[in-house]
Scaffold this active site. Sequence first.
Site: not given
Length: 419
Positions: A54, A88, A181, A183, A314-315
């Site tokens: 992204c 991730h 996490h 973030e 990776s969420s």
Amino acid sequence: MARQFDVPDFYRSPVVSAVKTARRDADPRKKDLAPSVLDFGPFRVKLARHFGFCFGVENAIEIAYRALDENPNKAAAGRVFLLSEMIHNPHVNEDLVARGVRFLRTTAGDQLIPFSELGPGDLVIVPAFGAPTEVLDTLTAQDVDVQAYDTTCPFVVRVWKKGAHIGAKGYTVVVHGKRNHEETRATFSRAAADAPVVVVRDPAETETLAAVIEGHQGPEFFWRHFEGKTSDGFDPARDLVRIGVVNQTTMLATETAAIAERIRQAVLARDGDDRNVADTSDTLCYATKENQDATEALIEHGADLAVVVGGYNSSNTSHLVELCEDAGLPTYFVRDAGEIVSPRLIRHWDWRAKEARQSRDWLPLDRLQGAGPPLDIILTAGASCPDALLDGVIQTLLRWAPDARTVADALAPFEREAA
């Protein structure tokens, strides 16, 4: 025209990147969510309209590699650091390590290299998830520059600004995310500077919080469920009056919206109106939502099974897997084609149990080789996954389908579309 980032060529691919380019040129406004179908004859690969790197990830990769290019002597001396994994994906992080980057912390926040060993002249790259303010303050106090190569995603920064904005107006910030996490830890630290903060993981925890907001449960119940998930000095009686919801940008967008609505309904039930709820709908990450919407369209198009590629921590990738699984598809979460051992054996990640698994006879080999109707395989990836890794999956499948059409033939419709 969308900004083009300087991402190393080895992350791109001759197959998947070509399809992406053709779709982007034909549909620049991204209105068409129909999947891209690579027809190999006995099997068809259905690629999601949106997947892979992204804006935030490409921005982070560009900055990180620029940092190495601009500081070769520091990299050679082992004085280029990342606070934790930049994104991730193990392939990206392993390549950075091979070029001289050293990690200061694990993704869970465990210290690998003491901050006390750093000083002036050392280079620290801030990962795409951002970093807690207390970590940045510690390094800055040691004269370490944490500003020069900050890869924090702009959409994460937008969430931080919204949290600060509503916090300054007297709202408590509810963060939809995973408490440990990277973030969420970074978002939590910034929100806590301006407001009381509590983290909710999912709709089930939201129901627990709603019971307290509505007055059905008291402080003891609250602390039984939210110990370690609030800012210091949090008082549920005082701090659940005015509320705004922000999110970890990699969570399911539909889930964030549902959580915000459930909290609004709880306040409405208590107060008779929703004036004590802040509008935070503009904090949802467009890229996360695009990937999730594209995956849902992919599922609606139909398939026999799904392969989702991405880092196991990776969420956002795990949520794409969740969508496929919830639709009843046999779904395999792999980090790369190396996990696809044979048509009889695949290694994959169980994101719910957080453990590696093996599945046997996962692939209908007879159909792959032309017996019966074509085998339809969904192929998509998380936002931190290079296109090249999906190419690897396609090439692996082709090895087991001797009568399949060539890659050139499968790409021909996209090349005509691009022309």
